[in-house]
Design a protein around this motif. Structure first.
Motif, PDB file in Angstrom:
ATOM      1  N   GLU A  34      34.662  45.219  39.960  1.00  6.07           N
ATOM      2  CA  GLU A  34      33.984  43.845  38.790  1.00  6.07           C
ATOM      3  C   GLU A  34      33.745  44.380  37.755  1.00  6.07           C
ATOM      4  O   GLU A  34      33.678  43.969  36.538  1.00  6.07           O
ATOM      5  CB  GLU A  34      33.349  43.341  39.554  1.00  6.07           C
ATOM      6  CG  GLU A  34      34.371  42.343  40.914  1.00  6.07           C
ATOM      7  CD  GLU A  34      32.741  41.575  41.605  1.00  6.07           C
ATOM      8  OE1 GLU A  34      33.060  40.986  42.719  1.00  6.07           O
ATOM      9  OE2 GLU A  34      31.740  41.589  41.467  1.00  6.07           O
ATOM     10  N   ASP A  37      35.521  46.718  33.566  1.00  5.92           N
ATOM     11  CA  ASP A  37      36.323  45.285  32.915  1.00  5.92           C
ATOM     12  C   ASP A  37      37.468  45.119  32.501  1.00  5.92           C
ATOM     13  O   ASP A  37      38.277  45.266  31.967  1.00  5.92           O
ATOM     14  CB  ASP A  37      35.782  44.089  31.701  1.00  5.92           C
ATOM     15  CG  ASP A  37      34.820  43.104  32.614  1.00  5.92           C
ATOM     16  OD1 ASP A  37      34.868  43.062  34.010  1.00  5.92           O
ATOM     17  OD2 ASP A  37      34.305  42.627  31.919  1.00  5.92           O
ATOM     18  N   ALA A  43      39.123  41.890  28.248  1.00  4.49           N
ATOM     19  CA  ALA A  43      37.701  41.571  28.937  1.00  4.49           C
ATOM     20  C   ALA A  43      36.754  42.055  27.736  1.00  4.49           C
ATOM     21  O   ALA A  43      37.643  43.293  27.252  1.00  4.49           O
ATOM     22  CB  ALA A  43      37.961  42.006  30.444  1.00  4.49           C
ATOM     23  N   THR A  49      29.344  46.009  30.195  1.00 10.33           N
ATOM     24  CA  THR A  49      29.056  44.358  31.726  1.00 10.33           C
ATOM     25  C   THR A  49      27.653  44.702  32.204  1.00 10.33           C
ATOM     26  O   THR A  49      27.577  43.178  32.609  1.00 10.33           O
ATOM     27  CB  THR A  49      30.427  44.968  32.882  1.00 10.33           C
ATOM     28  OG1 THR A  49      30.088  46.230  33.354  1.00 10.33           O
ATOM     29  CG2 THR A  49      32.561  44.409  31.885  1.00 10.33           C
ATOM     30  N   VAL A  88      30.114  36.758  37.257  1.00 14.08           N
ATOM     31  CA  VAL A  88      30.970  37.950  37.248  1.00 14.08           C
ATOM     32  C   VAL A  88      30.881  38.663  38.317  1.00 14.08           C
ATOM     33  O   VAL A  88      31.133  40.120  38.211  1.00 14.08           O
ATOM     34  CB  VAL A  88      28.816  38.930  37.096  1.00 14.08           C
ATOM     35  CG1 VAL A  88      28.510  38.558  35.562  1.00 14.08           C
ATOM     36  CG2 VAL A  88      27.912  38.346  38.233  1.00 14.08           C
ATOM     37  N   GLY A  89      31.496  37.544  39.326  1.00 11.96           N
ATOM     38  CA  GLY A  89      31.787  38.291  40.713  1.00 11.96           C
ATOM     39  C   GLY A  89      31.549  38.149  42.007  1.00 11.96           C
ATOM     40  O   GLY A  89      30.178  38.546  41.685  1.00 11.96           O
ATOM     41  N   HIS A 220      34.410  35.993  35.058  1.00 16.11           N
ATOM     42  CA  HIS A 220      35.318  36.608  35.833  1.00 16.11           C
ATOM     43  C   HIS A 220      35.802  35.474  36.117  1.00 16.11           C
ATOM     44  O   HIS A 220      37.154  36.302  36.853  1.00 16.11           O
ATOM     45  CB  HIS A 220      34.113  37.209  36.694  1.00 16.11           C
ATOM     46  CG  HIS A 220      35.392  37.248  38.157  1.00 16.11           C
ATOM     47  ND1 HIS A 220      35.006  39.368  38.252  1.00 16.11           N
ATOM     48  CD2 HIS A 220      35.709  37.378  39.192  1.00 16.11           C
ATOM     49  CE1 HIS A 220      35.799  39.599  39.134  1.00 16.11           C
ATOM     50  NE2 HIS A 220      36.300  38.239  39.661  1.00 16.11           N
ATOM     51  N   ARG A 223      39.653  34.413  34.325  1.00 12.41           N
ATOM     52  CA  ARG A 223      40.519  34.899  34.383  1.00 12.41           C
ATOM     53  C   ARG A 223      41.989  34.698  34.038  1.00 12.41           C
ATOM     54  O   ARG A 223      42.533  33.688  34.699  1.00 12.41           O
ATOM     55  CB  ARG A 223      40.981  36.451  35.084  1.00 12.41           C
ATOM     56  CG  ARG A 223      39.420  37.647  35.593  1.00 12.41           C
ATOM     57  CD  ARG A 223      39.299  38.952  36.650  1.00 12.41           C
ATOM     58  NE  ARG A 223      39.916  38.170  37.999  1.00 12.41           N
ATOM     59  CZ  ARG A 223      39.488  38.981  38.682  1.00 12.41           C
ATOM     60  NH1 ARG A 223      39.657  40.409  38.721  1.00 12.41           N
ATOM     61  NH2 ARG A 223      39.425  37.974  39.606  1.00 12.41           N
TER      62      ARG A 223
END
Length: 363
Positions: A34, A37, A43, A49, A88-89, A220, A223
């Motif tokens: 994750e 990116d 991204a 990140t 952020v996932g 995230h 996307r």
């Protein structure tokens, strides 16, 4: 919803700790992907990140200080799993909330140390996984628009909070140290946390919506989301025709302004706004008091910490003491979180280097 030591017996607390440790180990591997990116178009650079993920942890810490009233004599606060997962996932999200819970337990005596596994299970793992799974389903069936992402964030956050309450109730059913009616505990926990979930949903949707409006490439959960160019025709905004041209890569735009703005907001919330937070007990505390569960609560090991109860020891002014504690908490969390995510990202880079090295062995 921070459970103190004593609510859950030692065997179940230990089992929850092992579950939390396993989930964190899995999340460390998942977060490497994750945080890398470069694998997705538009991204932010991979080297950026880690600070963004650290900022998410600090923001969650700050907003968790803002207890809001939900019913007579009861308050609630953000859990943060849904917000972190969408921004952020899910894997990085589990780590974000876990970092927050660790800082709170060690520095602020908020949440028991032996109950840390329970709290990570309920507040980090459950909320993140439930919210992100529901969020992904919703964004697949809804139009790919900013409003849809925001709406999906609202619903996912709303559901994640009572889901967390259900998991805590299940853990209490197995390892609770008080002989009480589980039906009454379950009903009270779910009922009050549905109300808290509404607050969580509002905070999550507002935050995700604000970031998506400014930099969707940093979200995230957004996307592939592209903003249509608008043209003003006869005083009205209409979608510009699609020319098929490729958009300018968002990776060329630094997220520094977003990071600075997020940090300033976190500091203001924790250092100033938190003084006006509700002083009522949160959902778990209220249910525990009403049903006698709190009789088994144990004094926190770090009760004498200089920052215990979100105040700076020997600072008599309550406003100044709480504000300083909040600012310190945000600072420590952003540094600790960023450090964790830098280490995760660096490990990913080392693995890629080993895999591409002539002498390396691909896995």
């Amino acid at each position: 919803m921070h459970a103190p030591d004593g609510f859950i017996d030692a065997p179940v607390s230990a089992a929850a700790g092992l579950l939390a440790a396993g989930a964190i180990a899995v999340s460390l591997r998942g977060a490497r992907r994750e945080l890398d990116d470069t694998s997705r178009p538009g991204a932010a650079g991979a080297e950026r990140t880690a600070p963004l993920a650290g900022l998410v942890a600090a923001f969650i810490f700050a907003v968790q200080m803002l207890n809001f009233p939900v019913a007579a004599g009861t308050s609630g606060h953000l859990l943060g799993g849904a917000l972190a997962a969408i921004l952020v996932g899910p894997y990085t999200g589990v780590l974000c909330v876990s970092v927050v819970l660790l800082m709170q337990a060690v520095l602020f005596a908020d949440g028991g140390l032996t109950a840390l596994g329970v709290n990570i299970t309920t507040m980090a793992i459950t909320t993140t996984l439930v919210a992100y799974a529901l969020f992904r389903v919703l964004v697949k069936v809804l139009p790919r628009t900013r409003r849809s992402v925001t709406a999906a964030s609202f619903v996912a956050a709303l559901v994640s909070v009572p889901a967390s309450a259900v998991v805590f109730t299940l853990l209490f059913a197995v390892g609770g140290t008080t002989d009480v009616s589980l039906g009454k505990v379950a009903g009270a926990m779910v009922g009050v946390h549905v109300l808290i979930g509404l607050g969580e949903a509002v905070i999550t949707a507002l935050t995700v919506g604000a970031v998506v409006a400014v930099r969707p490439d940093l979200v995230h959960g957004a996307r592939g989301l592209r903003q249509k160019l608008k043209l003003r025709v006869d005083g009205e905004l209409v979608d510009a025709p699609d020319t098929g041209a490729e958009p300018v890569p968002a990776a060329s735009r630094s997220p520094r302004k977003v990071w600075i703005a997020g940090l300033v907001i976190s500091l203001v919330l924790a250092g100033f706004v938190s003084f006006y937070a509700s002083a009522d007990p949160d959902g778990l505390e209220k249910v525990a008091a009403d049903h006698g569960i709190d009789k088994q609560a144990e004094e926190h090991t770090a009760a004498d910490s200089p920052l215990a109860d979100y105040g700076v020891k020997d600072v008599d002014d309550a406003r100044l003491s709480g504000g300083l504690a909040g600012v310190i908490g945000v600072g420590v969390t952003v540094v600790a979180g960023t450090g964790v995510f830098w280490a995760v990202r660096r490990r990913r880079t080392e693995e890629e280097a080993e895999a591409t090295s002539p002498t390396g062995t691909s896995v």
